[in-house]
Design an enzyme around this catalytic site. Sequence first.
Site, PDB file in Angstrom:
ATOM      1  N   ARG A   1      23.258  59.772 119.671  1.00 44.94           N
ATOM      2  CA  ARG A   1      24.089  60.558 118.736  1.00 44.94           C
ATOM      3  C   ARG A   1      24.053  61.994 119.209  1.00 44.94           C
ATOM      4  NH1 ARG A   1      24.462  60.720 112.217  1.00 44.94           N
ATOM      5  NH2 ARG A   1      25.651  58.861 112.760  1.00 44.94           N
TER       6      ARG A   1
ATOM      7  N   HIS B   1      33.146  57.527 116.430  1.00 40.85           N
ATOM      8  CA  HIS B   1      32.005  56.918 115.720  1.00 40.85           C
ATOM      9  C   HIS B   1      32.256  55.397 115.685  1.00 40.85           C
ATOM     10  CE1 HIS B   1      28.535  56.506 113.375  1.00 40.85           C
ATOM     11  NE2 HIS B   1      28.864  57.119 112.260  1.00 40.85           N
TER      12      HIS B   1
ATOM     13  N   GLN C   1      30.455  52.914 113.185  1.00 42.43           N
ATOM     14  CA  GLN C   1      30.913  53.010 111.799  1.00 42.43           C
ATOM     15  C   GLN C   1      32.200  52.209 111.591  1.00 42.43           C
ATOM     16  OE1 GLN C   1      29.393  54.910 109.090  1.00 42.43           O
ATOM     17  NE2 GLN C   1      30.755  53.477 108.059  1.00 42.43           N
TER      18      GLN C   1
ATOM     19  N   ASP D   1      36.077  60.996 104.412  1.00 47.19           N
ATOM     20  CA  ASP D   1      34.880  61.446 105.135  1.00 47.19           C
ATOM     21  C   ASP D   1      34.684  62.913 104.755  1.00 47.19           C
ATOM     22  OD1 ASP D   1      32.807  61.774 106.999  1.00 47.19           O
ATOM     23  OD2 ASP D   1      34.153  61.967 108.719  1.00 47.19           O
TER      24      ASP D   1
ATOM     25  N   CYS E   1      32.203  56.671 104.766  1.00 47.67           N
ATOM     26  CA  CYS E   1      31.141  56.377 105.739  1.00 47.67           C
ATOM     27  C   CYS E   1      29.799  56.950 105.301  1.00 47.67           C
ATOM     28  CB  CYS E   1      31.539  56.887 107.119  1.00 47.67           C
ATOM     29  SG  CYS E   1      31.816  58.667 107.203  1.00 47.67           S
TER      30      CYS E   1
ATOM     31  N   ARG F   1      26.520  48.445 108.501  1.00 49.30           N
ATOM     32  CA  ARG F   1      26.111  49.103 109.743  1.00 49.30           C
ATOM     33  C   ARG F   1      25.064  48.258 110.459  1.00 49.30           C
ATOM     34  NH1 ARG F   1      26.786  54.513 110.287  1.00 49.30           N
ATOM     35  NH2 ARG F   1      26.226  53.962 112.429  1.00 49.30           N
TER      36      ARG F   1
HETATM   37  N1   CP Z   1      27.710  57.171 108.343  1.00 47.49           N
HETATM   38  C1   CP Z   1      26.704  57.614 109.126  1.00 47.49           C
HETATM   39  O1   CP Z   1      26.771  57.587 110.341  1.00 47.49           O
HETATM   40  O2   CP Z   1      25.606  58.012 108.423  1.00 47.49           O
HETATM   41  P1   CP Z   1      24.370  58.813 109.030  1.00 47.49           P
HETATM   42  O3   CP Z   1      24.883  60.149 109.486  1.00 47.49           O
HETATM   43  O4   CP Z   1      23.402  58.916 107.896  1.00 47.49           O
HETATM   44  O5   CP Z   1      23.806  58.040 110.181  1.00 47.49           O
HETATM   45  N1  NVA Z   2      32.643  63.140 110.503  1.00 46.08           N
HETATM   46  C1  NVA Z   2      31.262  63.068 110.073  1.00 46.08           C
HETATM   47  C2  NVA Z   2      30.782  61.659 110.074  1.00 46.08           C
HETATM   48  C3  NVA Z   2      29.390  61.478 109.526  1.00 46.08           C
HETATM   49  C4  NVA Z   2      28.917  60.067 109.578  1.00 46.08           C
HETATM   50  C5  NVA Z   2      30.399  63.931 110.971  1.00 46.08           C
HETATM   51  O1  NVA Z   2      30.599  63.918 112.188  1.00 46.08           O
HETATM   52  O2  NVA Z   2      29.525  64.626 110.456  1.00 46.08           O
END
Ligand code: CP
Ligand code: NVA
Length: 297
Positions: A100, A127, A130, A217, A256, A284
């Site tokens: 990530r 992502h 997700q 989101d 999400c 997930r």
């Molecule tokens: N939706 C999602 O990716 O959640 P986190 O940021 O908690 O991993």
């Molecule tokens: N768009 C958001 C998604 C979080 C799961 C971010 O990148 O923070």
Amino acid sequence: MNHLLSIEQLSAKEIVSLLESAAHLKRQRGRDGKPLDGQTWALIFTKSSTRTRVSFEVGIRELGGFPMFLSKNDIQLGRGEPIKDTARVLGRMVHGTIIRTFAQQDVVDFSEYSGIPTINALTDDEHPCQILADLLTINEKLGGWEGKKIAFIGDGFSNMTRSWMWAAKRLGFELAIASPVTCQPPAEFLTELNAPNVTVTTDPATAAKNADVINTDVWLSMGQEDQKDKELEFAGFQVNAGLLAAAAPGHIVLHCLPAYRGKEISEEVLELHANTIFQQAENRLHAQKAVLVAIAR
Ligand code: CP
Ligand code: NVA
């Protein structure tokens, strides 16, 4: 399939096959084989996470492997060691890596320099994990996406929107995006996408009208927390009871998470649809186990 770097790189057949595997793994949870037996999988995270981290750590263990969580502060990456050097070290020691981070190119470079299965656990561009969980939830709740209208209300420039647009391109469902004029998907991206089934508007009501799935989101993605001016652009873009009044009968709401109640979604709507939204969060785990099974060597 060697890696999961984006939805863009998946075919419709691969998406469907991952979702079938996820549904199977969900049904037989607790009776998994051990395809990752004896394997160590690294999780390199330079951004915060609840769902992604926990679901990967649990999923790897359930499949017989050992997860090793490495925040950027734990490793030399946080002090400037290049991603390609980190990749060449880990590639000689662990069996797979989940990343990530900010730049999509870092995930691509890691996969190339490490030579081991690599999973994108969220970048600024995509992502994919997700979206797989979201599609699994749509399958479970609505019996599939065929003939359904999916609306996305929020930031058209974000990782979630971009992954949704690639999913619509690959699978052919109707995707209606409503974003403020300053946060719309870039014109050059839409040209590249070339998907007549993806429409973009500045009017949330138009996108939500007759939608079977209403998706949102955060307004400020990770790394944008200090852009308070950007948040002001989203006035009128909240998913609330008023917006849902025009949605299709039997619609579902997806988020999400994490959710900011009173911003992109009202408290009332989040709680009314909590059953779906937390099923989506649970998915997930099942979706990512399917990815792990598909790419583990
Ligand atoms: N939706 C999602 O990716 O959640 P986190 O940021 O908690 O991993
Ligand atoms: N768009 C958001 C998604 C979080 C799961 C971010 O990148 O923070």
